[in-house]
Design an enzyme around this catalytic site. Structure first.
Site, PDB file in Angstrom:
ATOM      1  N   CYS A 196       0.816  -1.215   0.000  1.00  0.00           N
ATOM      2  CA  CYS A 196       0.000   0.000   0.000  1.00  0.00           C
ATOM      3  C   CYS A 196       0.843   1.255   0.000  1.00  0.00           C
ATOM      4  O   CYS A 196       2.020   1.232   0.339  1.00  0.00           O
ATOM      5  CB  CYS A 196      -0.859   0.041   1.273  1.00  0.00           C
ATOM      6  SG  CYS A 196      -2.260  -1.053   1.270  1.00  0.00           S
ATOM      7  N   CYS A 234      -2.368  -3.074  -3.557  1.00  0.00           N
ATOM      8  CA  CYS A 234      -3.668  -2.896  -2.922  1.00  0.00           C
ATOM      9  C   CYS A 234      -4.688  -2.405  -3.950  1.00  0.00           C
ATOM     10  O   CYS A 234      -4.394  -1.536  -4.763  1.00  0.00           O
ATOM     11  CB  CYS A 234      -3.512  -1.868  -1.811  1.00  0.00           C
ATOM     12  SG  CYS A 234      -5.048  -1.424  -0.994  1.00  0.00           S
ATOM     13  N   CYS A 241      -5.881   1.592  -2.628  1.00  0.00           N
ATOM     14  CA  CYS A 241      -5.083   2.804  -2.842  1.00  0.00           C
ATOM     15  C   CYS A 241      -4.298   2.760  -4.153  1.00  0.00           C
ATOM     16  O   CYS A 241      -3.676   3.750  -4.523  1.00  0.00           O
ATOM     17  CB  CYS A 241      -4.121   3.020  -1.672  1.00  0.00           C
ATOM     18  SG  CYS A 241      -2.905   1.717  -1.427  1.00  0.00           S
ATOM     19  N   CYS A 298      -2.983   4.921   2.574  1.00  0.00           N
ATOM     20  CA  CYS A 298      -4.088   3.987   2.322  1.00  0.00           C
ATOM     21  C   CYS A 298      -5.043   3.919   3.512  1.00  0.00           C
ATOM     22  O   CYS A 298      -4.625   3.901   4.670  1.00  0.00           O
ATOM     23  CB  CYS A 298      -3.556   2.596   2.032  1.00  0.00           C
ATOM     24  SG  CYS A 298      -4.872   1.420   1.610  1.00  0.00           S
TER      25      CYS A 298
HETATM   26 ZN   LIG Z   1      -3.863   0.200   0.138  1.00  0.00          ZN
END
Ligand SMILES: [Zn+2]
Length: 64
Positions: free
Chosen positions: A27, A58, A61, A31
């Site tokens: 991330c 992810c 994000c 995030c």
């Molecule tokens: Zn994330």
């Protein structure tokens, strides 16, 4: 870096990425996903390093 992740500091986006070993997800610092335990965090300077380490970007994000 752990402090940046804990506070979801968007100013740190692009400076580094963090992976969560329990989920295998990487991330951006900002995030909004659920906070991971600090001992489960791994830090990477770029996405390539994170991918090579076996983490997946992810979906929330979109760090890639
Ligand atoms: Zn994330």
């Amino acid at each position: 870096m752990k402090e940046a992740v804990r506070s979801r500091d968007a100013a740190q986006d692009g400076q580094f990425f963090y992976g969560v070993v329990t989920t295998g997800i990487v991330c951006k610092p900002s995030c909004s996903s659920r906070a991971a335990k600090p001992e489960n965090l791994r830090f990477f300077a770029d996405m390539d390093a994170a991918i090579l380490a076996g983490f997946r970007p992810c979906k929330r994000c979109r760090p890639a």
